[in-house]
Design a protein around this motif. Structure first.
Motif, PDB file in Angstrom:
ATOM      1  N   PRO A 155       0.847  -1.203   0.000  1.00 52.92           N
ATOM      2  CA  PRO A 155       0.000   0.000   0.000  1.00 52.92           C
ATOM      3  C   PRO A 155       0.883   1.253   0.000  1.00 52.92           C
ATOM      4  O   PRO A 155       1.981   1.259   0.565  1.00 52.92           O
ATOM      5  N   THR A 208       3.343  -4.731   4.308  1.00 55.19           N
ATOM      6  CA  THR A 208       2.566  -5.967   4.398  1.00 55.19           C
ATOM      7  C   THR A 208       3.380  -7.189   3.990  1.00 55.19           C
ATOM      8  O   THR A 208       3.031  -8.303   4.357  1.00 55.19           O
ATOM      9  N   ALA A 247      -4.547   3.549   0.608  1.00 61.02           N
ATOM     10  CA  ALA A 247      -4.706   2.090   0.652  1.00 61.02           C
ATOM     11  C   ALA A 247      -4.367   1.422  -0.680  1.00 61.02           C
ATOM     12  O   ALA A 247      -4.243   0.203  -0.740  1.00 61.02           O
ATOM     13  N   TRP A 248      -4.243   2.206  -1.744  1.00 61.17           N
ATOM     14  CA  TRP A 248      -3.891   1.636  -3.043  1.00 61.17           C
ATOM     15  C   TRP A 248      -2.448   1.179  -3.029  1.00 61.17           C
ATOM     16  O   TRP A 248      -1.618   1.706  -2.288  1.00 61.17           O
TER      17      TRP A 248
END
Length: 132
Positions: A41, A52, A103-104
């Motif tokens: 992200p 992540t 969040a992209w």
């Protein structure tokens, strides 16, 4: 205040070096994003959240792209003027980091920027119905 940062995609080139040199006196941090980071992200790339560890699957792109993080309006103006003043060729895909796109991942950002650019070329809008 957070340090203004420009993320460079596919700019390990002389143009990327020009951008880096231009940013130095402006106190803009420069960071090259590697293809293996494209699934992270944007918030993770910008230090707003932990990475992540997602690995992109066949989602590499070769377009040059810039992501500008923690830029004030005046710094954005100076940055864009710097391109003209230093005669740096334009980078077609550019975005400002916002809560909307945090969040992209980089692949989604590129897709949205390509849609917007195509819509502008057609004279329309990238999202929603066209207004008369």
């Amino acid at each position: 205040m957070q340090t203004p940062t420009v993320f460079l995609y596919n700019l390990d080139t002389p143009k990327g070096s020009q951008i880096k040199r231009m940013c130095l006196p402006m106190k803009i941090r420069v960071r090259s994003v590697k293809p293996e980071e494209y699934a992270e992200p944007l918030a993770a790339l910008s230090g707003q959240m932990e990475p992540t560890g997602h690995i992109p699957e066949n989602a590499v792109f070769t377009d040059e792209m810039l992501l500008l993080v923690h830029f004030t309006n005046s710094l954005l103006d100076a940055f864009l003027q710097g391109f003209r003043r230093h005669k740096i060729a334009p980078v077609a895909l550019k975005a400002i980091y916002t809560p909307h796109n945090a969040a992209w991942n980089s692949i989604q950002l590129r897709e949205e920027l390509v849609k917007e650019r195509e819509a502008m070329t057609r004279g329309g809008q990238a999202h929603g119905p066209e207004t008369p």
